[in-house]
Enzyme design. Structure first.
Site, short mmCIF file in Angstrom:
data_model
loop_
_atom_site.label_atom_id
_atom_site.label_comp_id
_atom_site.label_asym_id
_atom_site.label_seq_id
_atom_site.Cartn_x
_atom_site.Cartn_y
_atom_site.Cartn_z
N LYS A 137 0.84 -1.20 0.00
CA LYS A 137 0.00 0.00 0.00
C LYS A 137 0.87 1.25 0.00
CE LYS A 137 -3.79 -2.43 2.29
NZ LYS A 137 -4.59 -2.68 3.49
N GLN A 177 -4.58 -1.38 9.66
CA GLN A 177 -4.49 -2.71 9.06
C GLN A 177 -5.06 -3.75 10.03
OE1 GLN A 177 -3.59 -3.24 5.92
NE2 GLN A 177 -3.91 -5.43 6.06
N ASP A 230 -11.05 2.90 3.95
CA ASP A 230 -11.33 1.46 3.89
C ASP A 230 -12.83 1.19 3.77
OD1 ASP A 230 -9.30 -0.48 3.80
OD2 ASP A 230 -8.78 -0.18 5.91
#
Ligand code: GUN
Length: 288
Positions: A53, A97, A120
């Site tokens: 990422k 994460q 997200d």
């Protein structure tokens, strides 16, 4: 019939070129899109995802800010950091994460992220938006699947779609996004009895179960589209999806490979959401 193999790397590359152009426009206006990536502990798979990422951000000109905490970090430390990032003008997206160590409440962490920076798409506000078809940040993996289908010109409206896997990150939002596009959607999961009786009906089969060889040729309709979201590491080190790729090739019309199918799209859609957030902050109408 030999399936067309959907090339997620190529579709991603084309989308990233477009994203880079949007970043350039933002920079001309004095705004550099910024993404904060928070990782707790050292889960090896998470470490790989986070690295990918961060690298992808750099490739398109997005600034990334990485925050690493030890596995025994106190949840309050992370919540305090999120509160600080919520207020920062240089941070347009915040990503924690997952998974998190057991002392964390994932729900508490996700609800602390400002819905305006939740790239997200995991905050309840954004989940609710998805339910009513008024999405701000679509979750990255299902968003990437929709983009792949659109890119291939695969019609969704009126199709029978079967989603195997009912996770909050993939299966449930995937089903909602396809329902919003007027598919007839069925969700199967680990407790589904006789999976094949459902999968055989699918015009489009999306598999996100985390079991290698779960989907065999006799379980799918001739000419179906198979989207494989699974990523499994075999004992011999090989990376495979949830579907029997080689076995399905002669039977289906389209299939995504693993690796090189959905995976790269997930990261690309994270970039797209981060740029959309920066555009919103800069007063530019974001495009979906
Ligand atoms: N862990 C597995 N997939 C994801 C994802 O899409 N986002 C985050 N934050 N964590 C994950």
């Amino acid at each position: 019939m030999t399936a067309k193999i959907i090339n997620g790397v190529a579709v991603s590359a084309a989308m990233r070129t477009e994203i880079r152009q949007r970043v350039d426009v933002l920079k001309q206006r004095g705004v550099t899109p910024g993404l904060a990536v928070i990782m707790v502990g050292a889960n090896p798979a998470s470490a790989v995802y986070v690295r990918n990422k961060i690298r992808a951000c750099a490739e398109v000109g997005i600034q990334s800010f990485r925050y690493d905490f030890p596995a025994d970090a106190s949840p309050q430390q992370v919540l305090d950091l999120i509160a600080e990032l919520n207020a920062r003008a240089d941070t347009h997206g915040i990503l924690v994460q997952l998974p998190l160590p057991p002392q964390f409440s994932i729900s508490e962490v996700l609800q602390t992220i400002s819905a305006d920076k939740d790239v997200d798409g995991f905050h309840l506000y954004n989940v609710g938006g998805l339910v009513v078809g008024d999405t701000v940040f679509p979750p990255c993996t299902p968003y990437g699947v929709v983009k792949l289908l659109e890119h291939e010109g695969i019609e969704i409206e009126g199709k029978n779609v079967v989603v195997v896997g009912a996770s909050n990150i993939v299966g449930k939002p995937m089903a909602l996004m396809l329902m919003q596009r007027d598919a007839t959607v069925c969700i199967c999961h680990a407790k589904t009895r006789d999976l094949a009786q459902f999968t055989i009906l699918a015009d489009i089969l999306v598999v996100a179960a985390g079991h290698p060889n779960l989907i065999l040729p006799q379980m799918v309709k001739t000419g179906a589209v198979v989207i494989d979201v699974g990523i499994n590491r075999l004992p011999n080190g090989k990376l495979v999806g949830d579907a029997d790729f080689e076995g399905l090739l002669p039977k289906v019309s389209y299939i995504t490979p693993v690796p090189g199918g959905v995976g790269p799209m997930t990261v690309t859609m994270l970039l797209a959401n981060t740029v959309a957030s920066a555009e919103r902050a800069a007063g530019i109408a974001p495009k979906h």
